[in-house]
Write an enzyme that holds these catalytic residues in place. Sequence first.
Site, PDB file in Angstrom:
ATOM      1  CE  LYS A   1      -3.894  -2.247   2.401  1.00  0.00           C
ATOM      2  NZ  LYS A   1      -4.810  -2.164   3.575  1.00  0.00           N
TER       3      LYS A   1
ATOM      4  CE1 TYR B   1      -9.236  -3.157   0.404  1.00  0.00           C
ATOM      5  CE2 TYR B   1      -8.509  -1.154  -0.684  1.00  0.00           C
ATOM      6  CZ  TYR B   1      -8.239  -2.261   0.098  1.00  0.00           C
ATOM      7  OH  TYR B   1      -6.969  -2.470   0.580  1.00  0.00           O
TER       8      TYR B   1
ATOM      9  CG  PHE C   1     -13.211   0.887   7.127  1.00  0.00           C
ATOM     10  CD1 PHE C   1     -12.680   0.321   5.964  1.00  0.00           C
ATOM     11  CD2 PHE C   1     -14.033   0.092   7.932  1.00  0.00           C
ATOM     12  CE1 PHE C   1     -12.952  -0.993   5.615  1.00  0.00           C
ATOM     13  CE2 PHE C   1     -14.309  -1.226   7.574  1.00  0.00           C
ATOM     14  CZ  PHE C   1     -13.768  -1.772   6.421  1.00  0.00           C
TER      15      PHE C   1
ATOM     16  NE  ARG D   1      -6.130 -12.520   4.725  1.00  0.00           N
ATOM     17  CZ  ARG D   1      -6.786 -11.353   4.810  1.00  0.00           C
ATOM     18  NH1 ARG D   1      -6.687 -10.446   3.846  1.00  0.00           N
ATOM     19  NH2 ARG D   1      -7.529 -11.065   5.853  1.00  0.00           N
TER      20      ARG D   1
ATOM     21  CB  THR E   1      -7.322  -6.611   9.523  1.00  0.00           C
ATOM     22  OG1 THR E   1      -7.646  -7.722   8.677  1.00  0.00           O
ATOM     23  CG2 THR E   1      -7.733  -5.318   8.850  1.00  0.00           C
TER      24      THR E   1
ATOM     25  NE  ARG F   1      -2.253  -5.939   7.156  1.00  0.00           N
ATOM     26  CZ  ARG F   1      -3.370  -6.466   6.691  1.00  0.00           C
ATOM     27  NH1 ARG F   1      -3.927  -7.502   7.306  1.00  0.00           N
ATOM     28  NH2 ARG F   1      -3.952  -5.973   5.614  1.00  0.00           N
TER      29      ARG F   1
ATOM     30  CG  ASN G   1      -3.523  -2.609   7.050  1.00  0.00           C
ATOM     31  OD1 ASN G   1      -3.386  -2.173   5.911  1.00  0.00           O
ATOM     32  ND2 ASN G   1      -4.578  -3.318   7.423  1.00  0.00           N
TER      33      ASN G   1
ATOM     34  CG  HIS H   1      -5.127  -6.220  -0.528  1.00  0.00           C
ATOM     35  ND1 HIS H   1      -6.347  -6.300   0.104  1.00  0.00           N
ATOM     36  CD2 HIS H   1      -5.188  -7.053  -1.602  1.00  0.00           C
ATOM     37  CE1 HIS H   1      -7.125  -7.150  -0.574  1.00  0.00           C
ATOM     38  NE2 HIS H   1      -6.446  -7.625  -1.609  1.00  0.00           N
TER      39      HIS H   1
ATOM     40  CD  GLU I   1      -8.692  -9.071  -3.834  1.00  0.00           C
ATOM     41  OE1 GLU I   1      -7.506  -9.400  -3.584  1.00  0.00           O
ATOM     42  OE2 GLU I   1      -9.545  -8.887  -2.946  1.00  0.00           O
TER      43      GLU I   1
HETATM   44  N1  UDP Z   1      -9.777  -1.014   7.445  1.00  0.00           N
HETATM   45  C1  UDP Z   1      -9.841   0.151   8.180  1.00  0.00           C
HETATM   46  N2  UDP Z   1     -10.637   0.153   9.318  1.00  0.00           N
HETATM   47  C2  UDP Z   1     -11.321  -0.947   9.725  1.00  0.00           C
HETATM   48  C3  UDP Z   1     -11.246  -2.116   8.966  1.00  0.00           C
HETATM   49  C4  UDP Z   1     -10.459  -2.120   7.827  1.00  0.00           C
HETATM   50  O1  UDP Z   1      -9.213   1.146   7.848  1.00  0.00           O
HETATM   51  O2  UDP Z   1     -11.992  -0.884  10.767  1.00  0.00           O
HETATM   52  C5  UDP Z   1      -8.954  -1.021   6.240  1.00  0.00           C
HETATM   53  C6  UDP Z   1      -7.616  -1.719   6.475  1.00  0.00           C
HETATM   54  O3  UDP Z   1      -6.608  -0.996   5.803  1.00  0.00           O
HETATM   55  C7  UDP Z   1      -7.825  -3.088   5.838  1.00  0.00           C
HETATM   56  C8  UDP Z   1      -8.775  -2.744   4.693  1.00  0.00           C
HETATM   57  O4  UDP Z   1      -9.610  -1.739   5.221  1.00  0.00           O
HETATM   58  O5  UDP Z   1      -6.596  -3.644   5.396  1.00  0.00           O
HETATM   59  C9  UDP Z   1      -9.622  -3.889   4.217  1.00  0.00           C
HETATM   60  O6  UDP Z   1     -10.269  -4.482   5.325  1.00  0.00           O
HETATM   61  P1  UDP Z   1     -10.333  -6.057   5.483  1.00  0.00           P
HETATM   62  O7  UDP Z   1     -11.273  -6.368   6.586  1.00  0.00           O
HETATM   63  O8  UDP Z   1     -10.613  -6.667   4.147  1.00  0.00           O
HETATM   64  O9  UDP Z   1      -8.857  -6.413   5.990  1.00  0.00           O
HETATM   65  P2  UDP Z   1      -7.637  -7.151   5.256  1.00  0.00           P
HETATM   66  O10 UDP Z   1      -8.215  -8.167   4.324  1.00  0.00           O
HETATM   67  O11 UDP Z   1      -6.836  -6.083   4.551  1.00  0.00           O
HETATM   68  O12 UDP Z   1      -6.838  -7.775   6.370  1.00  0.00           O
HETATM   69 MG    MG Z   2      -9.676  -7.977   2.861  1.00  0.00          MG
END
Ligand code: UDP
Ligand code: MG
Length: 149
Positions: free
Chosen positions: A9, A49, A57, A85, A91, A102, A112, A115, A126
């Site tokens: 990112k 997204y 968010f 993952r 996350t 992370r 974070n 992705h 994707e």
């Molecule tokens: N995110 C955020 N606030 C939240 C949850 C998610 O800013 O409360 C952002 C965060 O950068 C995350 C992205 O949204 O990586 C996508 O969320 P997801 O739940 O898909 O998490 P990921 O798959 O990236 O772990």
């Molecule tokens: Mg995700």
Amino acid sequence: MERTLIIVKPDGVQRGLIGEILGRFERRGLKLAGLKLMRIPRETAERHYAEHAGKPFYEGLVSFITSGAVAVGVVEGLGAIAMVRAMMGATNPANAVPGTIRGDFAVTVSYNVIHGSDGPDSAQREIALFFTPSEIVEYERATDRWGTE
Ligand code: UDP
Ligand code: MG
């Protein structure tokens, strides 16, 4: 073999972490099948997204992911989706275990660093969003036999 999409990112690019992050996947034995540096167009970010549309968010997330250069990659290997993952960590970096990307490089959920696709369906969707078929490179590495069963 599985393929998954990763994005370093804008915060990761700004902090000079592209090599560190890609290096972790390489050292693990995973293979890069696609790689590009880009600024994500807003429409692409919104499609990427889409599952988060309407969440509190969401607007901030789309603004952030389109705010600067990102490195987008296709990572390939046995069980690559879950492996990436696991290497990313939770996350919310507050819950990410040290040793994960992370857990080593991030503090807040908004920034974070990385992705990674969360399952086979999202990986396929994707990858198609960011790469044309001809941008995915099939090639052999001398070490590939150590990563197959
Ligand atoms: N995110 C955020 N606030 C939240 C949850 C998610 O800013 O409360 C952002 C965060 O950068 C995350 C992205 O949204 O990586 C996508 O969320 P997801 O739940 O898909 O998490 P990921 O798959 O990236 O772990
Ligand atoms: Mg995700």
